[in-house]
Enzyme design. Structure first.
Site, PDB file in Angstrom:
ATOM      1  N   ASP A   1       7.502   2.672   0.067  1.00  0.00           N
ATOM      2  CA  ASP A   1       7.841   1.244   0.157  1.00  0.00           C
ATOM      3  C   ASP A   1       9.158   0.936  -0.534  1.00  0.00           C
ATOM      4  O   ASP A   1       9.757  -0.113  -0.291  1.00  0.00           O
ATOM      5  CB  ASP A   1       6.726   0.393  -0.437  1.00  0.00           C
ATOM      6  CG  ASP A   1       5.493   0.456   0.453  1.00  0.00           C
ATOM      7  OD1 ASP A   1       4.806   1.496   0.442  1.00  0.00           O
ATOM      8  OD2 ASP A   1       5.256  -0.515   1.189  1.00  0.00           O
TER       9      ASP A   1
ATOM     10  N   ARG B   1       1.146  -5.424   7.633  1.00  0.00           N
ATOM     11  CA  ARG B   1       1.480  -4.733   6.384  1.00  0.00           C
ATOM     12  C   ARG B   1       2.251  -3.467   6.738  1.00  0.00           C
ATOM     13  O   ARG B   1       2.445  -3.144   7.909  1.00  0.00           O
ATOM     14  CB  ARG B   1       0.253  -4.484   5.483  1.00  0.00           C
ATOM     15  CG  ARG B   1      -1.076  -4.290   6.123  1.00  0.00           C
ATOM     16  CD  ARG B   1      -1.192  -3.058   6.940  1.00  0.00           C
ATOM     17  NE  ARG B   1      -0.753  -1.891   6.223  1.00  0.00           N
ATOM     18  CZ  ARG B   1      -0.315  -0.795   6.798  1.00  0.00           C
ATOM     19  NH1 ARG B   1      -0.256  -0.695   8.124  1.00  0.00           N
ATOM     20  NH2 ARG B   1       0.079   0.238   6.098  1.00  0.00           N
TER      21      ARG B   1
END
Ligand code: MRU
Length: 365
Positions: free
Chosen positions: A244, A53
């Site tokens: 992100d 991740r």
């Protein structure tokens, strides 16, 4: 970075020359376990299940996923299928699409016999570039910690608050938000990190704390709601978080809870910096709140926590009453007005189109 003296990256090509090695991040902090990806479906699963991740790392894993697909079937149909499935695993971080596009574009009109080798080459380039990029982010961010140290009169450690895991585990090496901290620590500047635990998956408590611990950086894990209180009492010199997806106008989308830290930072005049590689910038959008898709994950991640018992077993426990529902929004958007600056591999800029274009003039309209 080193794990018990052995240098590691988060992703690599195994000695067989084709399968992909990764660290199983779901096992941290209680066990350091590496595993292999042998098919593109396994790569997609690893991203979706968050075995890997962090925005840059899911991009790198996606790129190697396409390489694994091209190894067994270098057809256009397979390319499109693997691209679509991998791209849909996690919707918020733009690095995934950026990396998949980079591989797919390189394969355009190339003969099937060359496609696997090209994909592996591009994936390796993405990884190498990420290491250099994150190191440069660290160098630029280091100046902020040095300035903060000067402000203390060189009398005490600089207190940095971070959220989620934007360290080397979320990238290929170094990290984004944590890279400046490693650089400062390695340079002998005393730095202490407040680590938000980051519910529901606890990336702060499990991953950032593990990283900092392994590297010997002083840190303290805090519950997600503690940051505002610490800022009110002068215990945070600056915040540095990752992102992100960053919009053209400088809005940043990061792990859920980041926005609340930015609000508290604004109210307390604490500088709030966001560290990012260029691959996190989505030049096609401006308004992060309206335009960034926010991942919603299973409610079980909120309802069930896992941890190690006194006898060493890692067990899941349910923390809510039977029948209570949970909502699990993965990310939130911090508007540019709350961001003191963006720390990129090209330098630090204002969180605005003007600021970004000064560093990335090739994206000027
Ligand atoms: O859901 P995750 O663990 O992939 O979220 C990661 C983050 O929010 C990071 O802060 C982000 O990717 C920045 S750089 C590693």
């Amino acid at each position: 970075m080193k794990v018990k003296g052995v240098p590691y990256r988060t992703i690599w090509v195994n000695d067989d020359g084709w399968s992909i090695g990764i660290i199983d991040q779901t096992k941290l902090p209680h066990a350091f376990v590496t595993t292999s990806l042998k098919t593109w479906e396994e790569a997609a699963h690893a991203i979706k299940a968050m075995i890997v991740r962090g925005a840059p790392l899911i991009g790198a894993t996606g790129a190697y996923g396409l390489a694994l697909a091209m190894r067994v079937d270098p057809s256009d149909a397979m390319l499109e299928k693997a691209y679509q499935v991998i791209n849909e695993t996690r919707p918020t971080a733009i690095n995934l699409k950026w990396a998949l596009d980079r591989v797919r574009n390189a394969l355009h009109n190339r003969p099937p016999a060359e496609r696997a080798a090209i994909s592996y080459k591009i994936a390796a380039e993405i990884c190498e570039e990420d290491v250099a990029t994150c190191s440069a982010i660290g160098d630029h961010g280091l100046t902020l910690i040095e300035e903060a140290y000067e402000k203390t009169g060189r009398k005490r450690a600089v207190n940095v608050l971070t959220h989620c895991n934007a360290g080397w585990l979320g990238c290929v090496d170094w990290g984004t938000a944590i890279a400046p901290i490693y650089k400062a620590h390695d340079k002998g500047i005393p730095v202490h990190v407040w680590v938000d635990e980051t519910r529901p998956r606890n990336q702060g408590a499990s991953l950032t704390a593990w990283e900092l611990n392994s590297h010997g950086v002083p840190h303290t894990v805090i519950v997600d709601n503690a940051g505002g209180h610490l800022m009110q009492h002068g215990k945070v010199d600056l915040c540095i978080v990752g992102t992100d997806r960053t919009t053209r106008d400088g809005d940043v989308c990061n792990k859920i809870g980041t926005y609340l830290k930015a609000l508290a930072a604004k109210d307390n005049n604490v500088p709030f910096y966001v560290a990012l590689p260029h691959s996190t910038i989505d030049w096609t959008i401006r308004d992060g709140v309206k335009e960034i898709p926010i991942e919603e994950r299973a409610q079980e991640e909120v309802i069930v926590m896992s941890g190690r018992t006194a006898t060493g077993e890692v067990v899941p426990v349910t923390i809510t009453p039977e029948g209570s529902k949970a909502a699990n929004y993965g990310f939130d958007v911090t508007p540019a007005r709350l961001v003191t600056g963006l720390v990129t591999e090209r330098g630090i800029c204002a969180a605005s189109e003007e600021g970004l274009i000064k560093l990335y003039p090739e994206f000027a309209k």
